[in-house]
Design a protein around this motif. Structure first.
Motif, PDB file in Angstrom:
ATOM      1  N   UNK A 153       0.955  -1.181  -0.206  1.00  0.00           N
ATOM      2  CA  UNK A 153      -0.040   0.111  -0.240  1.00  0.00           C
ATOM      3  C   UNK A 153       0.794   1.198  -0.040  1.00  0.00           C
ATOM      4  N   UNK A 212     -18.603  24.970   2.774  1.00  0.00           N
ATOM      5  CA  UNK A 212     -17.679  25.037   1.489  1.00  0.00           C
ATOM      6  C   UNK A 212     -17.556  26.160   0.822  1.00  0.00           C
ATOM      7  N   UNK A 241      -6.399  19.693  -2.397  1.00  0.00           N
ATOM      8  CA  UNK A 241      -6.983  20.829  -2.153  1.00  0.00           C
ATOM      9  C   UNK A 241      -7.018  21.144  -0.473  1.00  0.00           C
ATOM     10  N   UNK A 261      -7.384   9.325  -5.407  1.00  0.00           N
ATOM     11  CA  UNK A 261      -7.177  10.733  -4.832  1.00  0.00           C
ATOM     12  C   UNK A 261      -7.518  10.952  -3.297  1.00  0.00           C
ATOM     13  N   UNK A 288     -22.513  21.443   5.231  1.00  0.00           N
ATOM     14  CA  UNK A 288     -21.316  21.446   4.187  1.00  0.00           C
ATOM     15  C   UNK A 288     -21.360  22.386   3.087  1.00  0.00           C
ATOM     16  N   UNK A 346      -9.397  16.315  -9.646  1.00  0.00           N
ATOM     17  CA  UNK A 346      -9.789  17.378  -8.680  1.00  0.00           C
ATOM     18  C   UNK A 346     -10.991  18.179  -8.841  1.00  0.00           C
ATOM     19  N   UNK A 404     -17.604  18.008   1.998  1.00  0.00           N
ATOM     20  CA  UNK A 404     -16.711  19.150   2.454  1.00  0.00           C
ATOM     21  C   UNK A 404     -15.724  19.519   1.872  1.00  0.00           C
ATOM     22  N   UNK A 405     -15.060  20.804   1.979  1.00  0.00           N
ATOM     23  CA  UNK A 405     -13.949  21.068   1.393  1.00  0.00           C
ATOM     24  C   UNK A 405     -12.840  20.059   1.453  1.00  0.00           C
ATOM     25  N   UNK A 406     -12.231  19.472   0.473  1.00  0.00           N
ATOM     26  CA  UNK A 406     -10.986  18.494   0.552  1.00  0.00           C
ATOM     27  C   UNK A 406     -11.565  17.362   1.168  1.00  0.00           C
ATOM     28  N   UNK A 427     -12.407  29.300  -4.166  1.00  0.00           N
ATOM     29  CA  UNK A 427     -11.768  28.400  -4.933  1.00  0.00           C
ATOM     30  C   UNK A 427     -10.670  29.056  -6.058  1.00  0.00           C
ATOM     31  N   UNK A 435      -9.503   8.180   3.775  1.00  0.00           N
ATOM     32  CA  UNK A 435     -10.130   6.560   3.928  1.00  0.00           C
ATOM     33  C   UNK A 435      -9.313   5.747   3.085  1.00  0.00           C
ATOM     34  N   UNK A 436      -9.042   4.259   3.309  1.00  0.00           N
ATOM     35  CA  UNK A 436      -8.111   3.579   2.457  1.00  0.00           C
ATOM     36  C   UNK A 436      -8.684   3.287   1.062  1.00  0.00           C
ATOM     37  N   UNK A 437      -7.792   3.285   0.046  1.00  0.00           N
ATOM     38  CA  UNK A 437      -8.331   3.293  -1.172  1.00  0.00           C
ATOM     39  C   UNK A 437      -9.118   2.075  -1.680  1.00  0.00           C
ATOM     40  N   UNK A 446      -7.668   8.941  -1.006  1.00  0.00           N
ATOM     41  CA  UNK A 446      -7.059   7.837  -0.049  1.00  0.00           C
ATOM     42  C   UNK A 446      -5.636   8.909   0.137  1.00  0.00           C
ATOM     43  N   UNK A 447      -5.170   9.621  -0.841  1.00  0.00           N
ATOM     44  CA  UNK A 447      -3.886  10.422  -0.456  1.00  0.00           C
ATOM     45  C   UNK A 447      -4.078  11.501   0.294  1.00  0.00           C
ATOM     46  N   UNK A 448      -5.158  11.969   0.779  1.00  0.00           N
ATOM     47  CA  UNK A 448      -5.443  13.201   1.323  1.00  0.00           C
ATOM     48  C   UNK A 448      -5.341  12.677   2.924  1.00  0.00           C
TER      49      UNK A 448
END
Ligand SMILES: Cc1cc2nc3c(=O)[nH]c(=O)nc-3n(C[C@H](O)[C@H](O)[C@H](O)COP(=O)(O)OP(=O)(O)OC[C@H]3O[C@@H](n4cnc5c(N)ncnc54)[C@H](O)[C@@H]3O)c2cc1C
Lengths: 460, 191
Positions: free
Chosen positions: A6, A457, A22, B94, A453, B27, B38-40, A52, B54-56, B96-98
């Motif tokens: 992973x 947002x 973001x 995307x 949200x 994006x 929510x933002x991001x 944004x 969260x896990x991919x 999962x990487x945040x």
């Protein structure tokens, strides 16, 4: 999947991707701003656009111009009318945007000079722009109903811009005697929040039920011949409010009269609160006239609105699908209720071409598309692929929510409505059994989570 | 397996770019999700889950379950049907990487205490605090309490017929109060 794999994957994927994360704005460069972006109107659309652009490139100078210090959300304002929600929960200020480095100017734009690329304000300021975002929402046409004019809204509220109007309608509802008639006059589309009037009717009926006014009626006089989520509304009304069928004089608490059968109101006697069409005269105890809409005045003054065409063209701003840029001025982007975009087969008529629904949700995805296009342009990058999405939740009774969704893509330079990814809440389960109450309850809960949200947002 | 996935993701990205289809802008896709999440991907609404971090594997799996009709949902089944498999994979990668951002929220101390006790039997899969330790299990620590409750109720309720039978089995043993308690406990683990 093992941890090592992973991690390896994340590293590889991160290296292979140029996706900006973001929430972590790129570092502002020292020195003069790269470009000046001015935003007219700090509603859902304008606030989102300002935020944004700044998130996309912190070195762009962004100024948002909005007269009000506190914005009041229209979404869920129907709950305020019936006492389910305090209007304070719909209010939000501009501190969040200021903290992000956006200049917020509480003023009102009175002119746009497209040749000089400047805007002027009531307060006497002139601001230059490289890119201008126009997002003033809607204004009303007070013409079209004989005997009705703007000065009457203190007695005959529209409650279609949230704030004092919402509270006025609430007061009138509370003062209405049992057995009274609450009349909602719905204009010909397009109007903001296509399910809005019907959500309002549902909640008012719900109020009657809970406040010992069960002999009262909500009468919807509709200039249109169908409406948003009609099947779902009728199902909910039958379940909770004794709905029988369309037309006047039915037994249920809600009556809906379509345009072709007398719903198109052309005359008002303000003294007696009697509205008339070619077919009917209805005397209201509470009268809620929602006037026809047009793009916010400044959009018309700036020459961005269509001068002719059908209801969906005249008075609204046409935009380029890839960027939300005005069809008449590539330096101006029109987002939110003021624009006309897309093609939606509305209300079961696949041949009818209409615009994207006017909602806070889609206003925000439009604003994000415009922001990305502006950032790309300023930085000399290619226009990113745009996507547009809408969801409108309607809370129509206790623990009872329904929704409609729309998805649009741009293909070959035109908007394309994506049927998959769109549509309304289930009418029945796939095996035709009734939808369990738990599903409707979830959507009522999600409506509130959605509100928090979208407000965050856009404004924080 | 992951390398294969990556290769296929890259390959499909290349395919997309060179075909008549427009280039995938992940994006931009995520922007259509973030109105609700929510933002991001960090939610500000109590009934809506945060999805960033969260896990991919979990993200991809449940999105595909929604899309193929295996996983009932009041909203997500309908929404996700408009996205291609490639886009779903890209979105899963995307988000999962945040970073996972536990939300600060008020919790009821008494319920948290009860929840700590009840979740001992969940720890085998969710760890002591709900922190995800494998790719198929979502993070629960610092997720919104209301969302966790609503979701636990769905696992328990036959009307939803949730596909993960182990979770269904675990949820069916919980009383209403215990469901509140486990949600409050995991929500309070917001570090
Ligand atoms: C009863 C009701 C319920 C609704 N429910 C929902 C819902 O559940 N979901 C949903 O998605 N949508 C809903 N909507 C629709 C939603 O409110 C609108 O679509 C949304 O507000 C559009 O955003 P906007 O920014 O374009 O316009 P607005 O929110 O109206 O904002 C425009 C802003 O521009 C400012 N402005 C105007 N002219 C100028 C000027 N010349 N200079 C400076 N500032 C100016 C105004 O002061 C205002 O703040 C509802 C609407 C109503 C009425």
């Amino acid at each position: 999947m093992s941890q090592i794999n992973r991690r390896e994957f994340i590293k590889l994927a991160a290296a292979a991707s140029s996706v900006p994360v973001l929430g972590i704005p790129s570092l502002a460069r020292a020195g003069a701003a790269k470009a000046k972006v001015v935003v007219i109107g700090g509603g859902y659309a304008g606030a989102t656009a300002a935020k944004y652009v700044k998130l996309g490139d912190a070195s762009i100078d962004v100024t948002l111009i909005e007269p009000n210090k506190v914005y009041t959300s229209c979404p869920l304002s129907n709950e305020v009318i019936v006492g389910h929600r305090d209007i304070k929960t719909l209010e939000i200020g501009y501190d969040g945007l200021k903290k992000r480095g956006i200049n917020v100017l509480h003023d009102f734009v009175v002119g746009v000079d497209r040749a000089k690329k400047t805007v002027t304000t009531k307060g006497g300021k002139t601001l230059p722009y490289d890119a201008l975002v126009v997002s003033p929402g809607i204004d009303f046409h007070y013409t079209g109903i004989e005997g009705y004019n703007e000065s009457m809204i203190e007695d005959i509220p529209h409650a279609y811009k949230a704030g004092p109007q919402t509270l006025l309608l609430k007061k009138q509802l509370e003062a209405m005697p049992d057995g009274g008639k609450f009349v909602i006059v719905v204009p010909k589309g397009p109007f903001r929040c296509p399910p809005g009037p019907y959500e309002r009717a549902s909640l008012v009926a719900n109020y009657f039920k809970h406040h010992g006014k069960a002999k009262s009626k909500v009468i919807i006089l509709d200039a249109n011949d169908s409406h948003s989520k009609k099947g779902l509304f009728n199902q909910a009304w039958a379940k909770m409010y004794g709905w029988e069928k369309e037309g006047m004089g039915t037994n249920g608490m809600i009556e809906w009269v379509k345009g072709a059968e007398g719903g198109t109101i052309t005359k008002l006697d303000a003294k007696t609160k009697t509205v008339s069409s070619d077919f009917v005269d209805v005397k209201a105890d509470v009268l809620n006239i929602i006037p026809p809409h047009k793009a916010g005045k400044i959009a018309a003054d700036a020459g961005l609105t269509g001068a002719s065409g059908n209801n969906f063209e005249k008075g609204w701003c046409k935009v380029e699908p890839m960027t939300m840029a005005s069809a008449v001025d590539p330096s101006i982007y029109v987002v939110g209720d003021s624009c006309v975009a897309g093609e939606m087969p509305l209300y079961g008529n696949p041949n009818a071409a209409f615009d994207m629904p006017k909602s806070a949700h889609i206003a925000m995805t439009q604003a994000k598309v415009a922001a990305a296009a502006i950032v790309a342009k300023v930085n000399g990058q290619a226009v990113p692929q745009p996507y547009y999405a809408n969801t409108c939740y309607s809370v129509v009774g206790d623990d009872y929510g329904i929704s409609v969704a729309h998805l649009y893509r741009v293909e070959g330079g035109t908007f394309k409505y994506i049927k998959e990814g769109s549509g309304v809440s289930m009418m029945t389960m796939p095996d035709k059994s009734p939808v369990p109450a738990a599903y409707r309850k979830l959507e009522a809960e999600y409506a509130v989570g959605w509100l928090r949200n979208v407000m965050a947002d856009a404004f924080s | 397996m992951q390398k294969a996935l990556l290769l296929s993701a890259l390959a499909s990205g290349l395919l997309l770019a060179s075909s008549a289809h427009a280039e995938l802008n992940v994006a931009g896709l995520a922007n259509t999700c973030n109105n609700c999440h929510g933002t991001g991907g960090v939610s500000a609404g109590e009934s809506m889950p945060s999805i960033a971090g969260l896990p991919e594997g979990y993200l991809k799996n449940i999105m595909m379950e929604w899309k193929t009709g295996k996983r009932p949902s009041a909203n997500m089944t309908r929404l996700i049907s408009g996205y291609s498999d490639e886009e779903i994979a890209a979105l899963a990668a995307y988000y999962s990487k945040l970073p996972w951002m536990p939300v600060k929220q008020k919790t009821d101390a008494k319920l948290v205490k009860l929840g700590k006790k009840v979740t001992e039997k969940c720890a085998g899969c969710h760890g002591d605090t709900g922190k995800s330790e494998d790719a198929d299990t979502p993070s629960l620590h610092g997720q919104w309490s209301q969302y966790l409750q609503l979701e636990a109720l769905k696992y328990r309720d036959d009307a939803f017929n949730m596909p993960n039978k182990q979770m269904v089995k675990a949820a069916k043993k919980l009383s209403d109060e215990e469901i509140k308690a486990v949600a409050e406990f995991y929500a309070s683990q917001n570090k």
